[in-house]
Design an enzyme around this catalytic site. Structure first.
Site, short mmCIF file in Angstrom:
data_model
loop_
_atom_site.label_atom_id
_atom_site.label_comp_id
_atom_site.label_asym_id
_atom_site.label_seq_id
_atom_site.Cartn_x
_atom_site.Cartn_y
_atom_site.Cartn_z
N ASP A 47 43.61 20.23 2.44
CA ASP A 47 43.20 20.01 3.82
C ASP A 47 42.35 18.74 3.92
O ASP A 47 42.54 17.92 4.83
CB ASP A 47 42.42 21.22 4.33
CG ASP A 47 41.91 21.02 5.75
OD1 ASP A 47 42.75 20.93 6.67
OD2 ASP A 47 40.68 20.94 5.93
N LYS A 102 43.24 14.93 5.80
CA LYS A 102 42.34 14.23 6.71
C LYS A 102 42.01 12.83 6.18
O LYS A 102 41.93 11.87 6.95
CB LYS A 102 41.06 15.05 6.91
CG LYS A 102 41.32 16.36 7.65
CD LYS A 102 40.08 17.23 7.72
CE LYS A 102 40.37 18.55 8.43
NZ LYS A 102 39.20 19.45 8.47
#
Length: 373
Positions: A227, A231
């Site tokens: 995750d 980003k």
């Protein structure tokens, strides 16, 4: 004269539900937002006439609707293309299939607001097909529609808009450093502190985070670091790096290697305490130096580092802003030529359905100002 737009919402889970509720609560009457579609994986409410759907009991109406049919990404594009008003697609999913059709939507004049990280952090080819130029990091999309994705990094925090403005105004981004996972922020803020209290086991903190709902149902989806990597991929591309994918640079996983092949979440959680010793050793070494551990993403464009992008555990002393972070807050530091040694820092709640929905809604409002008739 009141202007209007049509809004199609795909994804009606926690973020989608919060978005619909916030949209209903808008106080501005300068633009009318007509919701013409609400869909989740197996159900859909579709206005075939493009008249606004009644939203008073939308959740119950959606639950009572027939199983969705004809709502493949291609069929959705065909439906939205015929909208008599400018239309904004709100994609609250993490669907790869839907993300890959974004270029089609844009070419049809359909605008998009989304927190879907996969659309912007998958293969570089999709990124390049979305935007008019790999060098145009003010992010003008290809096609006639507008594309906003503030909530892909930092939920409701103004992270994407900030880095776009820095680049668009001619500033030079030298380094980006941040804690961009609310889950891992909480875990490390609890596990490695400056308080000097009795140390806690890493597995106990993960368990607590899971019980509080901070992690995914399978905590490994947070612990694998992907995750954060997604980003960082988005930010790196906006800063000017042609990052191939979220797996093309070093990403430290917090999942012990012997547990990587375990299928059941319960078995993984039961065995995780067996590996507390290694994490405690890492924490203790940092404490001896008067530092704390944080799970951080770094982007280095200075030319001083051979590795431009990396994700993993870092150590920080008490004077660093990252060391005093609380709860599940996110913090991102932008080091640029104009800001010099003192970075531009953005900090606040970077996770949660309400703030994520707020970020998406903010994008919808920006798009509507540009396209509403």
């Amino acid at each position: 004269m009141v202007r209007s737009v049509n809004v199609a919402i795909v994804g009606a889970g926690l973020v989608g539900s919060a978005f619909i509720n916030q949209l209903q609560s808008l106080r501005s009457h300068a633009i009318t937002y007509n919701v013409i579609l609400i869909a989740r994986s197996t159900k859909a409410l579709v206005s075939k006439s493009y008249a606004p759907l009644p939203l008073a009991n939308w959740s119950q109406d959606l639950a009572a609707s027939s199983p969705a049919s004809g709502l493949s990404p291609g069929d959705l594009a065909a439906y939205l293309e015929k909208s008599p008003l400018p239309v904004i697609l709100v994609d609250n999913t993490s669907s790869d299939a839907l993300a890959k059709v974004y270029p089609v939507f844009l070419s049809q004049g359909v605008s998009i607001a989304t927190p879907n990280k996969k659309a912007f952090s998958s293969e570089l080819g999709l990124w390049n097909s979305l935007f008019s130029s790999a060098a145009n990091f003010a992010a003008e999309p290809k096609g006639k529609g507008f594309l906003y994705h503030e909530a892909t990094v930092g939920a409701g925090l103004p992270v994407i808009s900030t880095i776009k403005d820095l680049v668009a105004t001619g500033d030079e981004v030298v380094k980006v450093e941040g804690i961009v996972s609310g889950t891992l922020s909480y875990i490390f803020n609890e596990f490695s502190t400056l308080s000097g209290g009795a140390p806690v086991n890493f597995s106990d903190v993960v368990n607590k985070a899971k019980e509080l709902g901070y992690t995914e149902p399978d905590p490994r989806e947070d612990l694998n670091g992907l995750d954060v990597a997604r980003k960082l991929t988005i930010l790196a591309r906006l800063a000017g790096l042609d990052v191939q994918s979220a797996t093309s640079f070093p990403v430290q996983s917090l999942i012990p290697r012997p547990l990587e092949e375990i299928e059941a979440v319960s078995e993984f959680m039961a065995k995780l305490p067996e590996y507390d010793g290694k994490m405690e050793e890492t924490r203790a070494k940092a404490a001896e130096e008067g530092k704390v551990l944080r799970f951080v993403g770094k982007i280095d464009l200075s030319g001083e580092s051979a590795q431009k992008v990396k994700v993993g555990i870092e150590k920080y002393d008490a004077a660093h802003p990252f060391a005093s972070l609380k709860g599940s807050d996110n913090v991102i530091a932008f080091y640029t030529k104009r800001y010099g040694k003192n970075p531009l820092i953005i900090q606040g709640a970077g996770a949660g359905s309400e703030v994520t929905a707020m970020g998406v809604l903010g994008d919808v409002l920006k798009i509507a100002e540009r396209v509403a008739k």
